[in-house]
Design a protein around this motif. Sequence first.
Motif, PDB file in Angstrom:
ATOM      1  N   THR A 186      -2.378   4.372   4.162  1.00  0.00           N
ATOM      2  CA  THR A 186      -3.657   4.613   4.847  1.00  0.00           C
ATOM      3  C   THR A 186      -4.272   3.353   5.448  1.00  0.00           C
ATOM      4  O   THR A 186      -5.248   3.435   6.175  1.00  0.00           O
ATOM      5  N   ASP A 230       0.856  -1.191   0.000  1.00  0.00           N
ATOM      6  CA  ASP A 230       0.000   0.000   0.000  1.00  0.00           C
ATOM      7  C   ASP A 230       0.890   1.238   0.000  1.00  0.00           C
ATOM      8  O   ASP A 230       1.622   1.480   0.970  1.00  0.00           O
ATOM      9  N   GLU A 231       0.841   2.001  -1.080  1.00  0.00           N
ATOM     10  CA  GLU A 231       1.712   3.174  -1.198  1.00  0.00           C
ATOM     11  C   GLU A 231       1.120   4.399  -0.512  1.00  0.00           C
ATOM     12  O   GLU A 231       1.815   5.377  -0.266  1.00  0.00           O
ATOM     13  N   THR A 232      -0.178   4.377  -0.206  1.00  0.00           N
ATOM     14  CA  THR A 232      -0.828   5.556   0.383  1.00  0.00           C
ATOM     15  C   THR A 232      -0.554   5.657   1.886  1.00  0.00           C
ATOM     16  O   THR A 232      -0.678   6.728   2.472  1.00  0.00           O
TER      17      THR A 232
END
Length: 685
Positions: A630, A626-628
């Motif tokens: 979040t 997950d690059e966000t």
Amino acid sequence: MNTLDQKINEHFPGLVVRKDLVKTVKGNAIVPSYVLEYLLGQYCATSDEATIQTGIETVKEILAKHYVHRNEAGLVRSNIKEKGRYKVIDKISVALNEKTDAYEAQFSNLGIKKVLVDSGTVKAHPKLLVSGVWCISDIEYEFTEDKNASPWILTTLKPIQLSHFDYDAYVEARQKFSTDEWIDLLIQSIGFNPEMFGKRSKLLQLLRLIPFCERNYNLIELGPKGTGKSHVYSEFSPHGILVSGGEVSVPKLFVNNSSGKIGLVGYWDCVAFDEFAGKKKRVDKALVDIMKNYMANKSFSRGVETLGAEASMVFVGNTRHTVPYMLKHSDLFDELPDKFYDSAFLDRLHFYIPGWEVDIIRGEMFSDGYGFVVDYLAEVLRSMRNYDYSDQYREHFSLSSDISTRDRDGINKTFSGLMKILFPQGGASKGDIEKLLRFAIEGRKRVKDQLMRIDTTYGEVRFAYLDTDGNESLVTTLEEEEYPGCYYKTVADADIENGRAESHSVEEPLDSTVNVPEPEKQGLQEKHLTFQENQKGVSFDTLFGPYLKDTKRITVTDPYIRLFYQIRNLMEFFETIVKNKAQEDEVVVHLVTARDEFKGELQDESFEKIQVSARLVGIDFTWEFDETGTIHARHIVTDNGWKILLDRGLDIFQHYEMNDAFSFTNRLQQFRSSKAFEVTFIKQA
């Protein structure tokens, strides 16, 4: 240094020491830790690395020159004679010679006796009269032809313990730390790395300190070997003494009627009995009877005179059997000698530490962080004996009316001790107070529940507390949750079962199943499960296995699959999938996680290895990062309609020995201690 270590040095300058230094300076000196830390506190109580290194060399030099090894006693005696005066570090005991009306000292390692000591020294340090005290002393040699006179002259004597401290400053500095920081500081002070322990395990370690800060506190700890049960009482404080359970007698412990000399309970804050368990040990019944009276009334009799004392009593011993075995066949006091296996004696115990919950000590569990110099903490704890914190829960809670006076005393003393250790400044939150109260109740309940198994005259007690609105909360022991099938048996029940078992060629297996519903027996259903810290018997197979059957696609969302042990958890989850799929089927498993900021390449490498290995057993493993940043929720979603919410993800186990191929905690999950966690199973449309 990490943030906590910096904070410790800022608020307790000169009173803390790096805990790994003790091993550095100890060498082959057989001395308690508080002796070494006393010296380290003189020269290394700083965060400046150069000063620490200089201090280490100074302490090593002092030990090399002045600590007396038994095999070098002759050389040290020669040094004293040749130099005329010499400083030694040794354990010194003093006795009154009635024939000469003089006090005479005996040096344990140096091997000299009848060294004259003035009355003022004995009055200032009365513990010299009982079992001896570690001291730094100056000795002179002066030959005399008088055969009755000793050539050894004691010129100075200084017990190795803190001479004074500022309690108000200690309390004020405590307010600079959060509760978690303070607990970690205390755990580091004992010598352990707090990162290796859960909250409950930390409390179990700190509970061993209560006998030092609470007068007449009666504590027992029974469990497997190697968990450090006796360490605190032998190494931690100059105000405690550890004696072998088989070596104590009435005169030594209480009073010698012929001489009138008071025993150990009159001089020490804490008297601990090592190797207390053992059914075949010979025990003096008179000792047990006097001990029962002392533990209940804080007094003992010498002829027509009744004497009082404040020493806490601690009993530590090893168990041979597992908890479910003891609960099925006998009780948790089963290992005690017959004379101590007495309901009246056991009823005087305030708390039973479940030693089976305490990890066997491993190398990585020791701390290299900063903690209090132990003799400083020992003086703090000793000064706290003058205070009573037992009423600090009454603003928020009250104990059930079903709880007897003796049970209340045990609960109150444990609660008071924990409050002194954790919140000497007061101001604990309602939540913190409730946690400590529950913990105190649980330890006394463990004693009482076993008494009801041993002696049927004890009635059942409802161990509960009420809040100010009258809402009742019931307290259970962890064993009660883990082994409900055999927890409520009595000794009579066990005898009947054992008799039946002996009539069969093969004994029936133990009912050691954790209280987890079996979905395959009752049909898969939505539910919410809560597990306590240190609970055992939990595994991915029992938790997830039935819900993974007949699935062809599984998505695992967990941002914390980064470190080695977390990736190993993932691998063990795959093992559960393999056990619950047909050999000819294939399952797609997709992982959504977060990339490790510092060891991303190692993370990739580990996933690739799992991917190759998983293909061979019919699992197609893929992953994405997950690059966000979040994702926070942790859950498992299956294509057969189930969503499993995990508040801790797959990270449900406490630290265990991963590199020991012969450890069952390494091989089988159900033998590991769990963290506190919750799981919710939701059926999706």
